[in-house]
Design a protein around this motif. Sequence first.
Motif, short mmCIF file in Angstrom:
data_model
loop_
_atom_site.label_atom_id
_atom_site.label_comp_id
_atom_site.label_asym_id
_atom_site.label_seq_id
_atom_site.Cartn_x
_atom_site.Cartn_y
_atom_site.Cartn_z
N MET A 198 -47.53 -54.78 44.53
CA MET A 198 -48.38 -55.96 44.42
C MET A 198 -49.14 -55.90 43.09
N ILE A 199 -49.14 -56.97 42.38
CA ILE A 199 -49.85 -57.08 41.11
C ILE A 199 -51.24 -57.65 41.38
N ALA A 200 -52.25 -56.93 40.88
CA ALA A 200 -53.63 -57.41 41.04
C ALA A 200 -53.83 -58.65 40.18
N GLN A 201 -54.69 -59.54 40.65
CA GLN A 201 -54.97 -60.77 39.91
C GLN A 201 -56.48 -60.93 39.76
N TRP A 202 -56.85 -61.68 38.74
CA TRP A 202 -58.26 -62.03 38.55
C TRP A 202 -58.69 -62.93 39.70
N PRO A 203 -59.98 -62.90 40.05
CA PRO A 203 -60.47 -63.76 41.13
C PRO A 203 -60.18 -65.24 40.83
N LEU A 204 -59.98 -66.01 41.89
CA LEU A 204 -59.67 -67.44 41.72
C LEU A 204 -60.78 -68.19 41.01
N ASP A 205 -62.02 -67.74 41.14
CA ASP A 205 -63.15 -68.42 40.50
C ASP A 205 -63.50 -67.81 39.14
N TRP A 206 -62.57 -67.10 38.51
CA TRP A 206 -62.85 -66.40 37.26
C TRP A 206 -63.36 -67.33 36.16
N ASN A 207 -62.75 -68.50 36.00
CA ASN A 207 -63.20 -69.42 34.95
C ASN A 207 -64.64 -69.88 35.19
N GLU A 208 -65.01 -70.08 36.46
CA GLU A 208 -66.39 -70.45 36.77
C GLU A 208 -67.35 -69.29 36.45
N ARG A 209 -66.90 -68.07 36.75
CA ARG A 209 -67.72 -66.90 36.43
C ARG A 209 -67.94 -66.80 34.92
N LEU A 210 -66.88 -67.01 34.15
CA LEU A 210 -67.00 -66.96 32.69
C LEU A 210 -67.99 -68.00 32.19
N ALA A 211 -67.97 -69.18 32.80
CA ALA A 211 -68.84 -70.27 32.38
C ALA A 211 -70.30 -70.04 32.81
N GLY A 212 -70.53 -69.06 33.67
CA GLY A 212 -71.88 -68.78 34.13
C GLY A 212 -72.28 -69.55 35.36
N THR A 213 -71.33 -70.26 35.97
CA THR A 213 -71.62 -71.00 37.19
C THR A 213 -72.04 -70.02 38.28
N SER A 214 -73.22 -70.17 38.79
CA SER A 214 -73.76 -69.29 39.83
C SER A 214 -73.79 -67.83 39.41
N CYS A 215 -74.03 -67.56 38.15
CA CYS A 215 -74.08 -66.18 37.66
C CYS A 215 -75.27 -65.46 38.28
#
Length: 157
Positions: A1-18
């Motif tokens: 199984m290949i690990a993947q970035w979290p589905l909300d990664w782009n929101e995390r990068l943007a600081g949404t709910s940081c």
Amino acid sequence: MIAQWPLDWNERLAGTSCEMCGERSPEADDYGLRIYQSHVVDAVLQRASIQRGYTLVIWRGRHVIEPFELSDEEAARYWQEVLKVGKALARFYKPLKMNYQVLGNTVPHLHAHLLPRYEIDPAPGRPFPLLPQNGSEAKFDDEVLNGDASELRRLLG
């Protein structure tokens, strides 16, 4: 199984709910005790018994992910504060080596993991094997943690 970035990664990068962009670190919470605060950082001694002296130094300006996103002046102030905390940790714990890890792979907000390294160590000669905390980790004894925090605050005063 290949690990993947979290589905909300782009929101995390943007600081949404940081979680690190919100209010300043409290004096104490489930994760640790604040041992130092300045205009640009909070330093939080961790409760989890991952490594005695394990401390996060969190950037408290605008949401940035990478150190190169800081202006030259901001970067100088941030790293001066990181080094100040590192020096206090080294004076108090007297480790064989201090590690400074800038990761942000779970919470993409600029922060440094300061880890004293001791003779008895989970990975001598290699990076410290950090895993994301979920709150279920064993904790340091409150008396020990509070004593450490008190002395570190004195050294950082």
